[in-house]
Write a protein that holds these residues in place. Sequence first.
Motif, PDB file in Angstrom:
ATOM      1  N   PHE A 325      32.573  40.924  37.853  1.00  0.00           N
ATOM      2  CA  PHE A 325      32.897  41.670  39.061  1.00  0.00           C
ATOM      3  C   PHE A 325      33.033  43.163  38.746  1.00  0.00           C
ATOM      4  O   PHE A 325      32.542  44.013  39.506  1.00  0.00           O
ATOM      5  CB  PHE A 325      34.194  41.148  39.679  1.00  0.00           C
ATOM      6  CG  PHE A 325      34.594  41.858  40.934  1.00  0.00           C
ATOM      7  CD1 PHE A 325      33.938  41.610  42.131  1.00  0.00           C
ATOM      8  CD2 PHE A 325      35.625  42.795  40.921  1.00  0.00           C
ATOM      9  CE1 PHE A 325      34.280  42.276  43.294  1.00  0.00           C
ATOM     10  CE2 PHE A 325      35.981  43.465  42.076  1.00  0.00           C
ATOM     11  CZ  PHE A 325      35.313  43.207  43.265  1.00  0.00           C
ATOM     12  N   TYR A 326      33.659  43.471  37.629  1.00  0.00           N
ATOM     13  CA  TYR A 326      33.784  44.871  37.240  1.00  0.00           C
ATOM     14  C   TYR A 326      32.396  45.501  37.064  1.00  0.00           C
ATOM     15  O   TYR A 326      32.132  46.598  37.573  1.00  0.00           O
ATOM     16  CB  TYR A 326      34.591  45.027  35.944  1.00  0.00           C
ATOM     17  CG  TYR A 326      34.546  46.449  35.451  1.00  0.00           C
ATOM     18  CD1 TYR A 326      35.325  47.423  36.052  1.00  0.00           C
ATOM     19  CD2 TYR A 326      33.661  46.829  34.452  1.00  0.00           C
ATOM     20  CE1 TYR A 326      35.238  48.752  35.663  1.00  0.00           C
ATOM     21  CE2 TYR A 326      33.564  48.155  34.056  1.00  0.00           C
ATOM     22  CZ  TYR A 326      34.360  49.107  34.658  1.00  0.00           C
ATOM     23  OH  TYR A 326      34.246  50.428  34.273  1.00  0.00           O
ATOM     24  N   ALA A 363      37.474  46.077  51.097  1.00  0.00           N
ATOM     25  CA  ALA A 363      36.190  45.391  51.234  1.00  0.00           C
ATOM     26  C   ALA A 363      35.546  45.147  49.879  1.00  0.00           C
ATOM     27  O   ALA A 363      34.896  44.114  49.654  1.00  0.00           O
ATOM     28  CB  ALA A 363      35.262  46.221  52.130  1.00  0.00           C
ATOM     29  N   THR A 364      35.723  46.078  48.969  1.00  0.00           N
ATOM     30  CA  THR A 364      35.159  45.913  47.628  1.00  0.00           C
ATOM     31  C   THR A 364      35.746  44.696  46.928  1.00  0.00           C
ATOM     32  O   THR A 364      35.018  43.899  46.313  1.00  0.00           O
ATOM     33  CB  THR A 364      35.440  47.178  46.780  1.00  0.00           C
ATOM     34  OG1 THR A 364      34.795  48.301  47.384  1.00  0.00           O
ATOM     35  CG2 THR A 364      34.925  47.002  45.358  1.00  0.00           C
ATOM     36  N   TRP A 365      37.046  44.509  47.034  1.00  0.00           N
ATOM     37  CA  TRP A 365      37.714  43.425  46.315  1.00  0.00           C
ATOM     38  C   TRP A 365      37.687  42.084  47.046  1.00  0.00           C
ATOM     39  O   TRP A 365      37.983  41.044  46.445  1.00  0.00           O
ATOM     40  CB  TRP A 365      39.175  43.815  46.034  1.00  0.00           C
ATOM     41  CG  TRP A 365      39.319  44.688  44.832  1.00  0.00           C
ATOM     42  CD1 TRP A 365      39.367  46.053  44.797  1.00  0.00           C
ATOM     43  CD2 TRP A 365      39.410  44.251  43.469  1.00  0.00           C
ATOM     44  NE1 TRP A 365      39.486  46.487  43.504  1.00  0.00           N
ATOM     45  CE2 TRP A 365      39.514  45.413  42.672  1.00  0.00           C
ATOM     46  CE3 TRP A 365      39.407  42.999  42.859  1.00  0.00           C
ATOM     47  CZ2 TRP A 365      39.631  45.357  41.279  1.00  0.00           C
ATOM     48  CZ3 TRP A 365      39.512  42.943  41.462  1.00  0.00           C
ATOM     49  CH2 TRP A 365      39.620  44.111  40.691  1.00  0.00           C
ATOM     50  N   PHE A 369      38.723  38.216  45.518  1.00  0.00           N
ATOM     51  CA  PHE A 369      39.884  37.460  45.983  1.00  0.00           C
ATOM     52  C   PHE A 369      39.461  36.110  46.574  1.00  0.00           C
ATOM     53  O   PHE A 369      40.129  35.093  46.363  1.00  0.00           O
ATOM     54  CB  PHE A 369      40.645  38.272  47.048  1.00  0.00           C
ATOM     55  CG  PHE A 369      41.300  39.518  46.519  1.00  0.00           C
ATOM     56  CD1 PHE A 369      41.744  39.596  45.203  1.00  0.00           C
ATOM     57  CD2 PHE A 369      41.475  40.620  47.341  1.00  0.00           C
ATOM     58  CE1 PHE A 369      42.353  40.747  44.714  1.00  0.00           C
ATOM     59  CE2 PHE A 369      42.079  41.774  46.867  1.00  0.00           C
ATOM     60  CZ  PHE A 369      42.517  41.837  45.549  1.00  0.00           C
ATOM     61  N   ALA A 370      38.357  36.096  47.293  1.00  0.00           N
ATOM     62  CA  ALA A 370      37.890  34.843  47.892  1.00  0.00           C
ATOM     63  C   ALA A 370      37.539  33.825  46.815  1.00  0.00           C
ATOM     64  O   ALA A 370      37.860  32.622  46.944  1.00  0.00           O
ATOM     65  CB  ALA A 370      36.691  35.112  48.789  1.00  0.00           C
ATOM     66  N   GLN A 371      36.891  34.285  45.738  1.00  0.00           N
ATOM     67  CA  GLN A 371      36.543  33.369  44.650  1.00  0.00           C
ATOM     68  C   GLN A 371      37.776  32.771  43.997  1.00  0.00           C
ATOM     69  O   GLN A 371      37.856  31.562  43.760  1.00  0.00           O
ATOM     70  CB  GLN A 371      35.729  34.113  43.584  1.00  0.00           C
ATOM     71  CG  GLN A 371      34.246  34.225  43.876  1.00  0.00           C
ATOM     72  CD  GLN A 371      33.502  34.765  42.663  1.00  0.00           C
ATOM     73  OE1 GLN A 371      33.747  35.882  42.219  1.00  0.00           O
ATOM     74  NE2 GLN A 371      32.596  33.972  42.143  1.00  0.00           N
ATOM     75  N   LEU A 448      28.064  44.050  28.925  1.00  0.00           N
ATOM     76  CA  LEU A 448      28.162  43.485  30.270  1.00  0.00           C
ATOM     77  C   LEU A 448      26.832  42.945  30.776  1.00  0.00           C
ATOM     78  O   LEU A 448      26.793  42.290  31.827  1.00  0.00           O
ATOM     79  CB  LEU A 448      28.692  44.549  31.239  1.00  0.00           C
ATOM     80  CG  LEU A 448      30.119  45.039  30.988  1.00  0.00           C
ATOM     81  CD1 LEU A 448      30.434  46.210  31.900  1.00  0.00           C
ATOM     82  CD2 LEU A 448      31.136  43.917  31.175  1.00  0.00           C
ATOM     83  N   GLN A 449      25.758  43.226  30.056  1.00  0.00           N
ATOM     84  CA  GLN A 449      24.458  42.704  30.452  1.00  0.00           C
ATOM     85  C   GLN A 449      24.425  41.180  30.265  1.00  0.00           C
ATOM     86  O   GLN A 449      25.124  40.630  29.400  1.00  0.00           O
ATOM     87  CB  GLN A 449      23.352  43.359  29.630  1.00  0.00           C
ATOM     88  CG  GLN A 449      23.205  44.852  29.884  1.00  0.00           C
ATOM     89  CD  GLN A 449      22.858  45.149  31.326  1.00  0.00           C
ATOM     90  OE1 GLN A 449      21.979  44.508  31.913  1.00  0.00           O
ATOM     91  NE2 GLN A 449      23.547  46.116  31.921  1.00  0.00           N
TER      92      GLN A 449
END
Length: 608
Positions: A325-326, A363-365, A369-371, A448-449
């Motif tokens: 996510f980051y 909205a970004t987060w 949070f839903a996951q 992160l790839q």
Amino acid sequence: MKPDHAASRRRVLQAGLAVPLTATLPRLTRAGAAPGARVRPSDAAWPAADIWKALAGQLAGSLVAVRSPWTECVRAPAAKACAEVFKQAKNPYFLGDEVALTQTLGWVDAWTSAPSAYAVRARNTADVVTAVNFARNHNLRLVVKGGGHSYQGTSNAPDSLLVWTRDMKDVTLHENWVPRGCEDRMAPARAASIGAGALWAHAYDAVTTRGGGYVQGGGCMTVGVAGLVQSGGFGSFSKAFGLAASSLLEAEVVTADGRARIVNACTNPELFWGLKGGGGSSLGVVTRLTLRVHALPETFGAVNFTVRAKSDAAFRKLIALVTRFYADQLMNPHWGEQIRFRPGNVLVVSMVFQGIERAQAQATWAPFFAQVEGQEQDFSIDFSPLKVVATSARTFWSPTLLKRTLGFIRRDDRPGAPEGNVFWPGDQGQAGQVLHGYQSTWLPAALLQPARHGALCDALFAATRHWGLSLHVNKGLAGAPAEAVAAARDTAMNPAVLDAFALAISGAEEQPAYPGVAGHEPNVALARQRARSIVNAMGALRALVPRWGSYVSESDYFEPDWQQAFWGANYERLAAVKQQYDPDGLFFVHHGVGSEKWSADGFTRLRA
């Protein structure tokens, strides 16, 4: 695990002319000093009482014979006066105002805060010049202290002469300023000239609260401006504005020959480059810095929450979720601060944002949070009452009545303390601490790839089996604007910072303690145990980065390959600057440029 010194910053959101000054005193014969050694008070070559008296007269009251409050504590540990010292050691302004003290009291098996024999309480550049000349002429160990925040113990040394810049803290704003000699090369810019003894609390008050601008500085308000800039310098919003060193436009610095020099991109450019991240007090004594003032964003904001994984497997999954996510949503100029992985399979997110409004941050987060909330079998999530908050950027560092009432900001509680002596409660953990261990490593964005993300997650999980760690995402420039990266490239910092997505930090400490004070001595056994755990934790991450780098201000005292770790390919150029401006090594700090030529205490020159 190292406490989060930025926590309170986020909780807040929930509610001149260079002249060759060369005056000197009579030179003392160096008989009695060992060849290649600096003199100590026990040596025959130590300046006699009349020499010190002459220096005191020249300085018009600025020479201080230093006495440590810990001496009395060792003699009478149960006395009321000793208890008061330990209590006041949690006040960072008390520590900063005591010539004998430093913000960190020591590091077990490394160093203990011990005072100089004498200190020059410098009021101006002329005082600094006098001190530098005296130390050079009499072969003394010289130390420089401004904020006194060094984890490496570089702002103290027994048997030395201290240049103490605390009183040099004026801040002046300029609307159209150009570095001297650069009039034909640089356009005028808004800037702030700041004395070497100023703390970031002083700078933010002048530049942001009263001036409506932004100067890239430290997150902790009681860190010294000069020390942070010389070490490269990160703040909460470095991903947007770059290194503090990158904003340096000009400095005044007293070099080993006793000259006060103006340095910038056009005048003494190599020394200027070296001051931008080459480490504090290795190349000279900075007396004033002029920093670029950036446009202030309308809003600063924060996101704070904790997720607890219900099993090891769930925690491994959580690490993958938050790092992915980051990489996808947060590796950009808007976001900074920390993602922390704690023992017990706990994730703590304490991040800040700028350049977007609260609704955009929410909205970004929302997908993350839903996951997490959709997997109750694996995770439980704890929010503060206001998990995503925002406030006016101009009042961010302002000690308003509301902030003080709610405990979001604290004030120096000594009678008569200046109104501007404020600090974040979360930063109080540093005041009087004794370090047990501390390591850092920049993590390249390539981790992160997809091809390497799994290995990163495995390493982070393996590290947490030993000790906790934090990813300071504001201390790596991957995702920053191209101009911020380019400006950082033109500093002495290890180039590893340019493509790092975060600085991983693992550390441990205890609260005020001092060797020899019965009932208050450091816990050596616990410290050594924790230090081993930190080595093991960081070893898991360092295995991913063969030529890893470390941030000089937040690093291991025992770092064996410190030249490579702190400066990488830039060290050779830094060494050349050192040779040009300080060929005899007057300026020495632990693991500073040129320190390999001296004994660990800086008193004896080593044979080539």
